[in-house]
Design an enzyme around this catalytic site. Structure first.
Site, PDB file in Angstrom:
ATOM      1  N   HIS A 130      28.759  26.675  39.580  1.00 46.18           N
ATOM      2  CA  HIS A 130      29.781  25.701  39.955  1.00 46.18           C
ATOM      3  C   HIS A 130      29.798  24.512  39.010  1.00 46.18           C
ATOM      4  O   HIS A 130      28.758  23.929  38.726  1.00 46.18           O
ATOM      5  CB  HIS A 130      29.556  25.202  41.382  1.00 46.18           C
ATOM      6  CG  HIS A 130      30.729  24.424  41.887  1.00 46.18           C
ATOM      7  ND1 HIS A 130      30.868  23.079  41.679  1.00 46.18           N
ATOM      8  CD2 HIS A 130      31.852  24.825  42.531  1.00 46.18           C
ATOM      9  CE1 HIS A 130      32.008  22.678  42.187  1.00 46.18           C
ATOM     10  NE2 HIS A 130      32.630  23.716  42.707  1.00 46.18           N
ATOM     11  N   HIS A 154      31.977  18.611  58.946  1.00 50.48           N
ATOM     12  CA  HIS A 154      30.958  19.595  58.613  1.00 50.48           C
ATOM     13  C   HIS A 154      30.251  20.128  59.848  1.00 50.48           C
ATOM     14  O   HIS A 154      29.542  21.122  59.768  1.00 50.48           O
ATOM     15  CB  HIS A 154      29.941  18.983  57.645  1.00 50.48           C
ATOM     16  CG  HIS A 154      30.555  18.592  56.337  1.00 50.48           C
ATOM     17  ND1 HIS A 154      30.093  17.550  55.585  1.00 50.48           N
ATOM     18  CD2 HIS A 154      31.618  19.082  55.674  1.00 50.48           C
ATOM     19  CE1 HIS A 154      30.829  17.428  54.494  1.00 50.48           C
ATOM     20  NE2 HIS A 154      31.770  18.349  54.530  1.00 50.48           N
ATOM     21  N   ARG A 229      45.292   5.040  56.829  1.00 43.03           N
ATOM     22  CA  ARG A 229      44.950   6.178  55.968  1.00 43.03           C
ATOM     23  C   ARG A 229      43.696   5.827  55.189  1.00 43.03           C
ATOM     24  O   ARG A 229      43.733   5.080  54.223  1.00 43.03           O
ATOM     25  CB  ARG A 229      46.103   6.489  55.003  1.00 43.03           C
ATOM     26  CG  ARG A 229      45.796   7.645  54.025  1.00 43.03           C
ATOM     27  CD  ARG A 229      45.521   8.936  54.770  1.00 43.03           C
ATOM     28  NE  ARG A 229      45.331  10.075  53.896  1.00 43.03           N
ATOM     29  CZ  ARG A 229      44.168  10.723  53.753  1.00 43.03           C
ATOM     30  NH1 ARG A 229      43.074  10.298  54.387  1.00 43.03           N
ATOM     31  NH2 ARG A 229      44.077  11.788  52.974  1.00 43.03           N
ATOM     32  N   CYS A 276      52.625   7.316  53.385  1.00 42.49           N
ATOM     33  CA  CYS A 276      51.662   8.320  52.946  1.00 42.49           C
ATOM     34  C   CYS A 276      52.414   9.499  52.336  1.00 42.49           C
ATOM     35  O   CYS A 276      53.490   9.880  52.808  1.00 42.49           O
ATOM     36  CB  CYS A 276      50.831   8.792  54.131  1.00 42.49           C
ATOM     37  SG  CYS A 276      49.615  10.064  53.723  1.00 42.49           S
ATOM     38  N   TYR A 414      47.620  14.870  45.673  1.00 42.68           N
ATOM     39  CA  TYR A 414      48.850  14.100  45.645  1.00 42.68           C
ATOM     40  C   TYR A 414      49.747  14.496  44.470  1.00 42.68           C
ATOM     41  O   TYR A 414      50.207  13.673  43.685  1.00 42.68           O
ATOM     42  CB  TYR A 414      48.543  12.601  45.622  1.00 42.68           C
ATOM     43  CG  TYR A 414      47.766  12.155  46.843  1.00 42.68           C
ATOM     44  CD1 TYR A 414      48.302  12.333  48.119  1.00 42.68           C
ATOM     45  CD2 TYR A 414      46.506  11.579  46.735  1.00 42.68           C
ATOM     46  CE1 TYR A 414      47.597  11.948  49.246  1.00 42.68           C
ATOM     47  CE2 TYR A 414      45.794  11.188  47.859  1.00 42.68           C
ATOM     48  CZ  TYR A 414      46.340  11.377  49.106  1.00 42.68           C
ATOM     49  OH  TYR A 414      45.642  11.001  50.239  1.00 42.68           O
TER      50      TYR A 414
END
Length: 574
Positions: A130, A154, A229, A276, A414
């Site tokens: 990774h 989690h 947010r 947002c 985004y």
């Protein structure tokens, strides 16, 4: 009264080659990739184990929002019902290791081991393949709990199933007791209290929107009801010791205190709407599930912001015409950070930052008061006309640069893509970061599913409209007959009974417009689909349906907004 009723109804809120258990883990991919994950993401497609889902696990192990997500979605789950914790080998079949032995495995050469709730896990194979392995190594040789505490998502069974495939042993009882004696603190424990009327999309980090039916009660949204947010825990910042660092200019770094911003620069006030990127994502989810918080229509709010102009601060820091020859972006870093020290970051084009008409503020007041903690106290960037993600809160650093911010939220989030792009084919480098947002409008009353009386003969429809880039909304059209005929709504830029705000200069319409129209109930109609669409002064108009603008992140959702209401017949007529 609506607020009171709602408040009463709501509550507060060389590695060992040990044989591993063969469990095909069920992966909710949206949980695996960033701090912006939330409970609504549980609806995401399930995946099987393999190299692709292991990319996602890196984000879990490091607890950082900066890991890549590209490999998370390459394969469909085939036998989810077999992926249960009961399939794991009983703990008695695993050897016992001391913490000292685990600590020896902190590199690729010696193996990378971690512990979680008494289990010992060898993740060497995963780390080696990774690209974000250097962050994962921060947890090597020790417990995962402090890392996972940052993101409550989690605590899910499928996450444990993923981890279980790497289990090689148990931690000794003595060392487990020592670990339990040092409990990791909840990084969200110091988050501020929030208004109970807010509709919560995720608790940790906190993300919520006001009920749509009260969103347009006020032209200026009360700070407590302004949508929240957050990507990370809310940092606690001492205003007296706060320092803002401005870097990248020829004169060297400039450091400013909060008092400096208030006394050395003129104070400017603007009224600006923030939205947002994921506002109205719930409508995209109805077409096909996407990744992200399941925002309704209220991830948008309007406020009065006061502070120093970014332009003035950059000029004081040494910005000059020659800088424009190489500088292209202004980067922002927040003081909010994850357990690895990764901060939230973003950037905007330098032309916007230094323009007299750009009106970018280093704001220290919201609605006439000091910024609330949830909205960036003591200082945040307000970039009017631009997506909320670029309006960095708890601002700690400004960097003038030839490059965009390398933040995850600038590079790998985004951004908009074709409806045909999926997680197998997405290339985030191929799309520009969202800056200005498209034309938007939505109906806040009546609510979807509401009942109207035929005896009233008409229904009053209300909502908001806004366009990015300072483009002014010039018209909102409303239909109750599936778009066959339209009525033009009345626009307003103030609360009812108050004096209208003066028309903004061209290109500087930063605030939304509220609108209202009363339409007749068609004879014989049992049900009405009410539709709205807005037009700005560039004659941009909203698309009529969601499907053609659907994208895998569920951003830029701005199709015609529709609500369905039922018509209740008069009892005498019945």
């Amino acid at each position: 009264m609506l607020l009171l009723r709602r408040c009463l109804s709501l509550t507060r809120f060389g590695p060992l080659n040990t044989q591993r258990s063969q469990v095909a883990p069920t992966v909710c991919a949206a949980h695996l990739w960033s701090s912006s994950s939330s409970s609504d993401d549980q609806r995401s497609n399930q995946r099987t184990h393999g190299p692709s889902w292991r990319h996602g696990l890196a984000g879990l192990l490091a607890g950082t929002g900066a890991v890549l997500v590209y490999g998370l979605h390459k394969h469909k789950a085939e036998q989810a019902d077999t992926n249960r914790l009961e399939a794991i080998e009983p703990t008695s079949s695993h050897p016992i290791f001391s913490q000292e032995e685990v600590t020896k495995h902190r590199s690729l050469e010696d193996g990378v081991w971690v512990t979680y709730k008494g289990g010992v896990y060898d993740i060497t194979e995963f780390v080696a393949m990774h690209p974000g392995g250097n962050k994962i190594l921060l947890a090597a040789g020790g417990p995962l709990e402090p890392f996972w505490a940052l993101y409550a998502v989690h605590n899910q069974e499928h996450v444990l199933e993923i981890l279980s495939e790497y289990k090689v042993g148990e931690l000794s009882a003595e060392d487990l007791k020592k670990q339990q004696a040092v409990k990791s603190s909840d990084p969200y424990s110091s988050d501020p209290e929030r208004h109970p009327v807010l509709r919560i999309n995720s608790l940790k980090p906190f993300n919520a929107e006001p009920p749509a039916e009260i969103l347009t009660d006020n032209y200026i949204t009360p700070s407590a009801l302004f949508f929240k947010r957050n990507h990370l825990p809310v940092p606690q910042v001492d205003p007296d010791s706060y320092r803002l660092c401005v870097e990248g200019l020829p004169g060297g770094a400039l450091t400013l205190s909060l008092e400096d911003l208030k006394t050395k620069f003129p104070k400017h006030t603007i009224t600006a709407t923030l939205q947002c990127a994921g506002n109205r994502r719930a409508e995209m989810n109805k077409v096909k599930l996407v990744k992200g918080l399941n925002w309704g229509i209220a991830a948008i709010s309007n406020a009065s912001w006061s502070g120093a102009k970014l332009r003035d601060v950059l000029l004081a820091a040494g910005y000059e015409p020659d800088v424009a020859k190489w500088a292209r972006h202004v980067q922002f870093e927040g003081l909010d950070k994850d357990v690895t020290g990764t901060t939230y970051g973003s950037s905007i084009p330098i032309n916007k930052a230094v323009s007299e008409e750009g009106d970018v503020l280093l704001a220290y007041e919201m609605n006439g008061e000091a910024l609330p903690a949830d909205h960036g106290f003591p200082v945040r960037v307000v970039v009017p006309g631009t997506v909320g993600a670029r309006n960095v809160k708890w601002l700690g650093k400004i960097v003038v640069s030839g490059e965009e911010s390398n933040s995850h939220w600038q590079q790998n989030d985004y951004k908009g893509f074709s409806p045909g792009t999926d997680w197998d084919t997405v290339d985030f480098k191929s799309a520009p970061a969202v800056q200005e947002l498209p034309i938007q409008s939505a109906i806040t009353a009546p609510a979807d599913g509401a009942m109207v009386d035929r005896s009233e003969e008409e229904v009053t429809v209300q909502g908001y409209a806004w366009s990015g880039g300072g483009r002014e909304v010039v018209r909102v059209d409303v239909s109750v007959d599936l778009g066959k005929t339209w009525q033009v709504a009345q626009l307003r830029t103030s609360d009812k009974g108050q004096e209208r705000e003066p028309s903004p200069p061209p290109g500087r319409a930063w605030a939304w417009k509220l609108w209202e129209v009363t339409v007749p109930i068609p004879p014989g109609a049992k049900e009405l689909e009410i539709i709205c669409k807005a037009v700005d002064n560039s004659y941009n108009v909203q698309p009529d349906t969601v499907a053609p603008i659907w994208n895998l992140r569920g951003v830029l959702s701005n199709a015609w907004h529709r609500v369905t209401v039922k018509v209740r017949e008069d009892e005498d007529e019945e």
